[in-house]
Design a protein around this motif. Structure first.
Motif, mmCIF file in Angstrom:
data_model
loop_
_atom_site.group_PDB
_atom_site.id
_atom_site.type_symbol
_atom_site.label_atom_id
_atom_site.label_comp_id
_atom_site.label_asym_id
_atom_site.label_seq_id
_atom_site.Cartn_x
_atom_site.Cartn_y
_atom_site.Cartn_z
ATOM 1 N N SER A 40 -0.603 -0.441 -4.636
ATOM 2 C CA SER A 40 -1.618 0.609 -4.704
ATOM 3 C C SER A 40 -0.971 1.974 -4.604
ATOM 4 O O SER A 40 0.170 2.114 -4.159
ATOM 5 C CB SER A 40 -2.653 0.450 -3.575
ATOM 6 O OG SER A 40 -2.200 1.066 -2.379
ATOM 7 N N ALA A 41 -1.719 2.988 -5.004
ATOM 8 C CA ALA A 41 -1.291 4.377 -4.843
ATOM 9 C C ALA A 41 -1.442 4.763 -3.376
ATOM 10 O O ALA A 41 -1.533 3.905 -2.493
ATOM 11 C CB ALA A 41 -2.114 5.278 -5.760
ATOM 12 N N GLY A 42 -1.493 6.060 -3.087
ATOM 13 C CA GLY A 42 -1.423 6.545 -1.718
ATOM 14 C C GLY A 42 -2.579 6.171 -0.816
ATOM 15 O O GLY A 42 -3.743 6.258 -1.195
ATOM 16 N N VAL A 43 -2.265 5.746 0.364
ATOM 17 C CA VAL A 43 -3.123 5.588 1.537
ATOM 18 C C VAL A 43 -4.477 4.949 1.227
ATOM 19 O O VAL A 43 -4.597 3.719 1.232
ATOM 20 C CB VAL A 43 -3.308 6.943 2.255
ATOM 21 C CG1 VAL A 43 -3.911 6.726 3.643
ATOM 22 C CG2 VAL A 43 -1.962 7.666 2.410
ATOM 23 N N THR A 44 -5.508 5.766 0.961
ATOM 24 C CA THR A 44 -6.859 5.220 0.803
ATOM 25 C C THR A 44 -7.009 4.366 -0.445
ATOM 26 O O THR A 44 -7.961 3.602 -0.543
ATOM 27 C CB THR A 44 -7.911 6.343 0.779
ATOM 28 O OG1 THR A 44 -7.576 7.286 -0.244
ATOM 29 C CG2 THR A 44 -7.955 7.059 2.123
ATOM 30 N N VAL B 105 0.865 -1.177 0.000
ATOM 31 C CA VAL B 105 0.000 0.000 0.000
ATOM 32 C C VAL B 105 0.902 1.227 0.000
ATOM 33 O O VAL B 105 1.889 1.288 0.746
ATOM 34 C CB VAL B 105 -0.919 0.019 1.239
ATOM 35 C CG1 VAL B 105 -1.761 1.289 1.261
ATOM 36 C CG2 VAL B 105 -1.813 -1.222 1.254
ATOM 37 N N CYS B 106 0.592 2.194 -0.871
ATOM 38 C CA CYS B 106 1.331 3.454 -0.902
ATOM 39 C C CYS B 106 2.822 3.206 -1.149
ATOM 40 O O CYS B 106 3.193 2.423 -2.024
ATOM 41 C CB CYS B 106 1.060 4.200 0.409
ATOM 42 S SG CYS B 106 1.610 5.915 0.462
ATOM 43 N N SER B 107 3.667 3.810 -0.366
ATOM 44 C CA SER B 107 5.109 3.684 -0.568
ATOM 45 C C SER B 107 5.690 2.390 -0.002
ATOM 46 O O SER B 107 6.911 2.201 -0.006
ATOM 47 C CB SER B 107 5.834 4.885 0.044
ATOM 48 O OG SER B 107 5.471 5.045 1.397
ATOM 49 N N GLY B 108 4.825 1.497 0.454
ATOM 50 C CA GLY B 108 5.297 0.160 0.826
ATOM 51 C C GLY B 108 5.979 -0.523 -0.341
ATOM 52 O O GLY B 108 6.726 -1.495 -0.165
ATOM 53 N N ALA B 109 5.749 -0.007 -1.568
ATOM 54 C CA ALA B 109 6.403 -0.548 -2.762
ATOM 55 C C ALA B 109 7.923 -0.484 -2.658
ATOM 56 O O ALA B 109 8.627 -1.292 -3.280
ATOM 57 C CB ALA B 109 5.922 0.209 -4.002
ATOM 58 N N PHE B 110 8.466 0.475 -1.876
ATOM 59 C CA PHE B 110 9.913 0.553 -1.713
ATOM 60 C C PHE B 110 10.460 -0.727 -1.086
ATOM 61 O O PHE B 110 11.527 -1.217 -1.479
ATOM 62 C CB PHE B 110 10.293 1.753 -0.838
ATOM 63 C CG PHE B 110 10.306 3.066 -1.573
ATOM 64 C CD1 PHE B 110 11.444 3.501 -2.226
ATOM 65 C CD2 PHE B 110 9.167 3.860 -1.611
ATOM 66 C CE1 PHE B 110 11.459 4.721 -2.906
ATOM 67 C CE2 PHE B 110 9.163 5.077 -2.287
ATOM 68 C CZ PHE B 110 10.315 5.506 -2.945
ATOM 69 N N LEU C 242 10.978 6.283 -6.531
ATOM 70 C CA LEU C 242 10.959 4.838 -6.755
ATOM 71 C C LEU C 242 11.578 4.497 -8.107
ATOM 72 O O LEU C 242 12.373 3.558 -8.227
ATOM 73 C CB LEU C 242 9.529 4.305 -6.670
ATOM 74 C CG LEU C 242 9.371 2.784 -6.777
ATOM 75 C CD1 LEU C 242 9.975 2.093 -5.559
ATOM 76 C CD2 LEU C 242 7.900 2.397 -6.913
ATOM 77 N N ALA C 243 11.206 5.281 -9.130
ATOM 78 C CA ALA C 243 11.748 5.050 -10.467
ATOM 79 C C ALA C 243 13.255 5.298 -10.508
ATOM 80 O O ALA C 243 13.997 4.613 -11.218
ATOM 81 C CB ALA C 243 11.037 5.948 -11.472
ATOM 82 N N GLU C 244 13.726 6.280 -9.741
ATOM 83 C CA GLU C 244 15.152 6.592 -9.700
ATOM 84 C C GLU C 244 15.952 5.462 -9.071
ATOM 85 O O GLU C 244 17.020 5.075 -9.575
ATOM 86 C CB GLU C 244 15.368 7.889 -8.917
ATOM 87 C CG GLU C 244 16.830 8.278 -8.712
ATOM 88 C CD GLU C 244 16.996 9.472 -7.783
ATOM 89 O OE1 GLU C 244 18.136 9.712 -7.332
ATOM 90 O OE2 GLU C 244 15.988 10.160 -7.498
ATOM 91 N N LEU C 245 15.448 4.932 -7.962
ATOM 92 C CA LEU C 245 16.168 3.888 -7.240
ATOM 93 C C LEU C 245 16.048 2.529 -7.919
ATOM 94 O O LEU C 245 16.964 1.693 -7.834
ATOM 95 C CB LEU C 245 15.646 3.788 -5.809
ATOM 96 C CG LEU C 245 15.941 4.969 -4.880
ATOM 97 C CD1 LEU C 245 15.286 4.746 -3.527
ATOM 98 C CD2 LEU C 245 17.444 5.168 -4.721
ATOM 99 N N TRP D 141 1.845 9.142 -5.541
ATOM 100 C CA TRP D 141 2.359 10.000 -6.620
ATOM 101 C C TRP D 141 3.616 10.769 -6.201
ATOM 102 O O TRP D 141 4.526 10.991 -7.006
ATOM 103 C CB TRP D 141 1.273 10.981 -7.076
ATOM 104 C CG TRP D 141 0.832 11.970 -6.020
ATOM 105 C CD1 TRP D 141 -0.203 11.837 -5.158
ATOM 106 C CD2 TRP D 141 1.439 13.232 -5.730
ATOM 107 N NE1 TRP D 141 -0.298 12.929 -4.325
ATOM 108 C CE2 TRP D 141 0.708 13.818 -4.661
ATOM 109 C CE3 TRP D 141 2.520 13.942 -6.261
ATOM 110 C CZ2 TRP D 141 1.024 15.062 -4.122
ATOM 111 C CZ3 TRP D 141 2.843 15.186 -5.722
ATOM 112 C CH2 TRP D 141 2.095 15.732 -4.660
ATOM 113 N N ALA D 142 3.672 11.155 -4.922
ATOM 114 C CA ALA D 142 4.818 11.939 -4.463
ATOM 115 C C ALA D 142 6.082 11.094 -4.337
ATOM 116 O O ALA D 142 7.183 11.642 -4.239
ATOM 117 C CB ALA D 142 4.492 12.592 -3.113
ATOM 118 N N ALA D 143 5.918 9.767 -4.325
ATOM 119 C CA ALA D 143 7.082 8.885 -4.198
ATOM 120 C C ALA D 143 7.455 8.233 -5.524
ATOM 121 O O ALA D 143 8.459 7.517 -5.592
ATOM 122 C CB ALA D 143 6.789 7.800 -3.159
ATOM 123 N N ALA D 144 6.663 8.487 -6.571
ATOM 124 C CA ALA D 144 6.848 7.777 -7.841
ATOM 125 C C ALA D 144 8.220 8.048 -8.465
ATOM 126 O O ALA D 144 8.913 7.123 -8.891
ATOM 127 C CB ALA D 144 5.730 8.148 -8.811
#
Length: 222
Positions: free
Chosen positions: A209-213, A157-162, A185-188, A179-182
């Motif tokens: 998923s995208a952010g939070v909700t 969920v959200c930035s858990g993708a890292f 994430l792509a850079e790393l 969206w603010a972490a996209a």
């Protein structure tokens, strides 16, 4: 009593039933025994409920947990009311250090067990501003990687993708995140096929998923 192994098929629905033995007793009555291959029989299948494991780490966002959690709990209750309790969900909370785990808001969520102890249906990893830092922690990355090996599917969920990316689970996968972490994430992880405008993305046994909700939308889709 003579026993003859006989291979049968269940159309893939019950892959853990390997074969049956058919025999006739002195009176000609047919007896059927199922032989179960233990390696194809994960513990959670013994009672059919899907085991959902949430992985906790310090600084995660509480809503990333609470949103999907309430979806699965409500689904479990509705299934039970309709006589389908065995089709529901068992919810479990894991952390490297079981006990109270602080979220980004200061609310503490209690983890009952260490991660990766049992096979699970779904491993869910929440996000938060601390997710990128957690993805640099060997213990957290190892926990997610090990948990994924024992899960039918893995969800962030959200930035858990890292954390999923750091564990090597997102290589070549279509994914999304907050969206603010996209861009970060792509850079790393340039090998990730990022879809920053998606609410959620399912690619095989990985879902993000995208952010939070948006985690609620993903849980409903699951």
């Amino acid at each position: 009593m003579r026993q003859t192994p006989e291979r049968i098929s269940f159309g893939g629905l019950l892959p853990f039933l390997e074969q049956r033995l058919c025999a006739r007793d002195a009176f000609g009555a047919k007896c059927v025994f199922f032989v179960v291959a233990a390696k194809f029989f994960p513990p959670y299948l013994g009672y059919m409920k899907k085991l959902m494991e949430f992985y906790f780490y310090p600084g995660m966002v509480a809503l990333d947990v609470a949103g999907p959690l309430d979806v699965f709990q409500a689904a479990d209750e509705l299934l039970a009311r309709n006589g389908r309790g065995r089709d529901g969900y068992e919810l479990r909370f894991a952390a490297n250090d079981p006990g109270p785990v602080p979220t980004s808001s200061g609310l503490r969520l209690h983890a009952d067990v260490s991660p990766g102890v049992r096979e699970v249906d779904t491993l869910l990893v929440p996000g938060g501003l601390a997710a990128e830092a957690a993805s640099g922690e060997a213990a957290d990355v190892s926990a997610v990687r090990g948990g994924a090996l024992r899960a039918r599917r893995v969800v962030s969920v959200c930035s858990g993708a890292f954390l999923l990316a750091a564990a090597g689970l997102l290589k070549g996968r279509r994914v999304t995140t907050h969206w603010a972490a996209a861009d970060r994430l792509a850079e790393l992880y340039p090998e990730v096929r990022l879809e920053p405008d998606a609410i959620y993305v399912q690619d095989g046994d990985i879902a993000t998923s995208a952010g939070v909700t948006a985690g609620i939308d993903l849980a409903l889709a699951m």
